[in-house]
Design an enzyme around this catalytic site. Structure first.
Site, PDB file in Angstrom:
ATOM      1  N   ASN A 177     -10.391  -0.059  -0.533  1.00  0.00           N
ATOM      2  CA  ASN A 177      -8.881  -0.074  -0.416  1.00  0.00           C
ATOM      3  C   ASN A 177      -8.244  -0.687  -1.851  1.00  0.00           C
ATOM      4  O   ASN A 177      -8.235  -1.673  -2.073  1.00  0.00           O
ATOM      5  CB  ASN A 177      -8.519  -0.968   0.724  1.00  0.00           C
ATOM      6  CG  ASN A 177      -6.894  -1.094   0.818  1.00  0.00           C
ATOM      7  OD1 ASN A 177      -6.136  -0.374   0.047  1.00  0.00           O
ATOM      8  ND2 ASN A 177      -6.331  -1.439   1.986  1.00  0.00           N
ATOM      9  N   HIS A 192      -3.611   7.192   3.274  1.00  0.00           N
ATOM     10  CA  HIS A 192      -4.091   5.721   2.559  1.00  0.00           C
ATOM     11  C   HIS A 192      -5.349   5.350   2.767  1.00  0.00           C
ATOM     12  O   HIS A 192      -5.830   5.586   4.021  1.00  0.00           O
ATOM     13  CB  HIS A 192      -3.169   4.563   2.705  1.00  0.00           C
ATOM     14  CG  HIS A 192      -3.397   3.229   2.330  1.00  0.00           C
ATOM     15  ND1 HIS A 192      -4.037   3.059   1.075  1.00  0.00           N
ATOM     16  CD2 HIS A 192      -3.375   2.203   3.088  1.00  0.00           C
ATOM     17  CE1 HIS A 192      -4.206   1.808   0.953  1.00  0.00           C
ATOM     18  NE2 HIS A 192      -4.026   1.310   2.047  1.00  0.00           N
ATOM     19  N   CYS A 223       0.813  -1.203  -0.091  1.00  0.00           N
ATOM     20  CA  CYS A 223       0.129   0.227  -0.003  1.00  0.00           C
ATOM     21  C   CYS A 223       0.814   1.242  -0.300  1.00  0.00           C
ATOM     22  O   CYS A 223       0.347   2.164  -0.641  1.00  0.00           O
ATOM     23  CB  CYS A 223      -0.923   0.092   1.147  1.00  0.00           C
ATOM     24  SG  CYS A 223      -2.149  -1.327   1.020  1.00  0.00           S
TER      25      CYS A 223
HETATM   26  O1  UT7 Z   1      -3.909  -1.499   3.452  1.00  0.00           O
HETATM   27  C1  UT7 Z   1      -3.746  -2.039   4.942  1.00  0.00           C
HETATM   28  C2  UT7 Z   1      -5.060  -2.982   4.603  1.00  0.00           C
HETATM   29  N1  UT7 Z   1      -5.647  -3.511   5.936  1.00  0.00           N
HETATM   30  C3  UT7 Z   1      -6.776  -2.890   6.776  1.00  0.00           C
HETATM   31  O2  UT7 Z   1      -6.712  -1.585   6.500  1.00  0.00           O
HETATM   32  C4  UT7 Z   1      -7.241  -3.668   7.670  1.00  0.00           C
HETATM   33  C5  UT7 Z   1      -7.293  -3.049   8.950  1.00  0.00           C
HETATM   34  N2  UT7 Z   1      -8.208  -3.643   9.925  1.00  0.00           N
HETATM   35  C6  UT7 Z   1      -9.663  -3.607   9.673  1.00  0.00           C
HETATM   36  O3  UT7 Z   1     -10.126  -2.585   9.106  1.00  0.00           O
HETATM   37  C7  UT7 Z   1     -10.509  -4.337  10.492  1.00  0.00           C
HETATM   38  O4  UT7 Z   1      -9.769  -5.181  11.581  1.00  0.00           O
HETATM   39  C8  UT7 Z   1     -11.599  -5.270   9.718  1.00  0.00           C
HETATM   40  C9  UT7 Z   1     -12.765  -4.184   9.303  1.00  0.00           C
HETATM   41  C10 UT7 Z   1     -10.827  -5.739   8.696  1.00  0.00           C
HETATM   42  C11 UT7 Z   1     -12.306  -6.158  10.672  1.00  0.00           C
HETATM   43  O5  UT7 Z   1     -13.009  -5.444  11.826  1.00  0.00           O
HETATM   44  P1  UT7 Z   1     -12.803  -5.982  13.242  1.00  0.00           P
HETATM   45  O6  UT7 Z   1     -13.799  -5.090  14.185  1.00  0.00           O
HETATM   46  O7  UT7 Z   1     -11.492  -5.977  13.576  1.00  0.00           O
HETATM   47  O8  UT7 Z   1     -13.502  -7.352  13.325  1.00  0.00           O
HETATM   48  P2  UT7 Z   1     -12.952  -8.784  13.583  1.00  0.00           P
HETATM   49  O9  UT7 Z   1     -11.875  -9.064  12.384  1.00  0.00           O
HETATM   50  O10 UT7 Z   1     -12.578  -8.973  14.873  1.00  0.00           O
HETATM   51  O11 UT7 Z   1     -14.392  -9.592  13.332  1.00  0.00           O
HETATM   52  C12 UT7 Z   1     -15.265  -9.436  14.072  1.00  0.00           C
HETATM   53  C13 UT7 Z   1     -16.475 -10.545  13.832  1.00  0.00           C
HETATM   54  C14 UT7 Z   1     -16.182 -11.815  13.495  1.00  0.00           C
HETATM   55  O12 UT7 Z   1     -17.266 -12.605  14.141  1.00  0.00           O
HETATM   56  P3  UT7 Z   1     -17.298 -13.541  15.557  1.00  0.00           P
HETATM   57  O13 UT7 Z   1     -15.800 -14.083  15.213  1.00  0.00           O
HETATM   58  O14 UT7 Z   1     -17.010 -12.341  16.378  1.00  0.00           O
HETATM   59  O15 UT7 Z   1     -18.537 -14.122  15.443  1.00  0.00           O
HETATM   60  C15 UT7 Z   1     -16.113 -11.831  11.983  1.00  0.00           C
HETATM   61  O16 UT7 Z   1     -16.191 -13.117  11.410  1.00  0.00           O
HETATM   62  O17 UT7 Z   1     -17.063  -9.877  12.485  1.00  0.00           O
HETATM   63  C16 UT7 Z   1     -17.000 -11.078  11.602  1.00  0.00           C
HETATM   64  N3  UT7 Z   1     -16.878 -10.416  10.200  1.00  0.00           N
HETATM   65  C17 UT7 Z   1     -17.846 -10.068   9.460  1.00  0.00           C
HETATM   66  N4  UT7 Z   1     -19.064 -10.019   9.548  1.00  0.00           N
HETATM   67  C18 UT7 Z   1     -19.905  -9.572   8.554  1.00  0.00           C
HETATM   68  C19 UT7 Z   1     -15.557 -10.149   9.615  1.00  0.00           C
HETATM   69  N5  UT7 Z   1     -15.794  -9.523   8.453  1.00  0.00           N
HETATM   70  C20 UT7 Z   1     -17.194  -9.605   8.422  1.00  0.00           C
HETATM   71  C21 UT7 Z   1     -17.914  -8.913   7.309  1.00  0.00           C
HETATM   72  N6  UT7 Z   1     -19.588  -9.206   7.530  1.00  0.00           N
HETATM   73  N7  UT7 Z   1     -17.545  -8.660   5.850  1.00  0.00           N
END
Ligand code: UT7
Length: 315
Positions: free
Chosen positions: A272, A242, A108
């Site tokens: 992104n 970014h 990125c």
């Molecule tokens: O250029 C750099 C690239 N990367 C980034 O910018 C990513 C940075 N990180 C983030 O933006 C966040 O960590 C995310 C948006 C990717 C995820 O958000 P989070 O609040 O950290 O969620 P999580 O991964 O801890 O997941 C929480 C829950 C999980 O369910 P359980 O296990 O609690 O039942 C996931 O399975 O949300 C679930 N989940 C979703 N649910 C519906 C994860 N993705 C989704 C989705 N729709 N798309």
């Protein structure tokens, strides 16, 4: 060096959160508040070299320069269908460039790394006009059955033309090696001698770790470089960050204690697009007439590696 032209190109296919929820266990109600993304542009019948070409042609048009005026071409790209030659060679052929070209894969922050390389070439007196293109098809890296990654990304290309000038005040690159935070594997052609197990693995990401890294790296990079340059945060007109996640940008705004209006955002309808994100945002804001001559601008990006970088320039 100074930026004298910007350009960008996006695939025509727009995929909304509701469209994703037709085949994934996800929803606009989950995606929008956590990422700020409503829709993203996704490659369908376009090619990444075609998008790169379009962005470059627009940047060249704005600059008033012809392809033969460019004496160095830097292309940032994480993955494309061509293993060799590099994407820079392929785009060069389409535009009619004959200058040397290098491909970089710095994830990125690739645009910031390209600016830093260009600045080094200017300081060495080796170049007059440089073209940078960042062209990414991040939607071809994720598993479209994995809701935790595929909802985050979009495709596109951004380009800038650089000419001599003293508008770049400084650049700073950082590395915090951790290859298990964002990674993807692809297998190579087998040989009779390969004995290890190999498998394609689509993009994997430790989202929460990356989130923390992004906020910490960006605020540290920006504050350190501004301090070294003797520039106050308040004197910066634009923070071009970014576009990875709206919540990352909001956290950076909070830590930087700067007004939200100084942080242009296009993640809502782009997602992104890796290294293309900064130059696409730059071009969109530039074409809207947002920037005034003399405005101080910070460009900051972070991503896989973990790599980050910042550039400070006067518009
Ligand atoms: O250029 C750099 C690239 N990367 C980034 O910018 C990513 C940075 N990180 C983030 O933006 C966040 O960590 C995310 C948006 C990717 C995820 O958000 P989070 O609040 O950290 O969620 P999580 O991964 O801890 O997941 C929480 C829950 C999980 O369910 P359980 O296990 O609690 O039942 C996931 O399975 O949300 C679930 N989940 C979703 N649910 C519906 C994860 N993705 C989704 C989705 N729709 N798309």
């Amino acid at each position: 060096m100074k930026i004298i032209g910007t350009g960008s190109a996006l695939p025509k296919k727009i995929v909304t959160n509701d469209m994703l929820s037709e085949f994934l266990d996800t929803s606009d109600a989950w995606i929008l508040p956590r990422t700020g993304i409503k829709s993203r542009h996704v490659i369908s019948d376009e090619t990444i070299e075609g998008l790169g070409e379009e962005a470059c042609r627009k940047a060249l048009d704005m600059s008033g320069l012809a392809p033969q005026d460019i004496d160095f071409f830097i292309v940032s790209n994480v993955v494309s269908e061509h293993v060799t030659p590099g994407l820079g060679c392929i785009i060069s052929e389409r535009i009619g460039l004959t200058c040397p070209t290098i491909d970089i894969n710095c994830a990125c922050p690739g645009f910031i790394y390209a600016l830093d390389i260009a600045e080094t070439y200017y300081k060495a007196g080796k170049v007059r006009n440089v073209l940078i293109a960042c062209a990414e098809e991040t939607t071809r890296m994720t598993d479209w059955g994995d809701r935790s990654t595929c909802v985050l990304f979009g495709d596109g290309a951004g380009a800038v033309v650089l000419a001599p000038g003293d508008n770049i005040r400084g650049t700073r690159l950082h590395s915090q090696p951790a290859s298990d935070k964002i990674w993807q594997l692809r297998t190579l052609v087998p040989t009779p001698y390969i004995t290890k197990e190999e498998a394609d693995v689509p993009l994997q990401m430790k989202g929460r770790d990356v989130f923390k890294f992004a906020v910490t790296a960006c605020t540290r990079d920006v504050e350190e470089l501004l301090q070294d340059l003797g520039i106050a945060k308040d004197d910066v007109s634009w923070y071009m960050v970014h576009q990875a996640n709206r919540r990352i940008i909001d956290a950076i705004i909070q830590y930087m204690e700067q007004p939200q209006e100084k942080f242009p955002v296009n993640i809502t309808d782009h997602g992104n697009s890796s290294s293309a994100s900064c130059p696409i945002l730059l071009d969109e804001c530039n074409r809207k007439g947002l920037f005034k001559s003399g405005d101080l601008m910070v460009l900051s990006a972070f991503g896989a590696g973990l790599l980050s970088g910042v550039a400070v320039l006067e518009w």
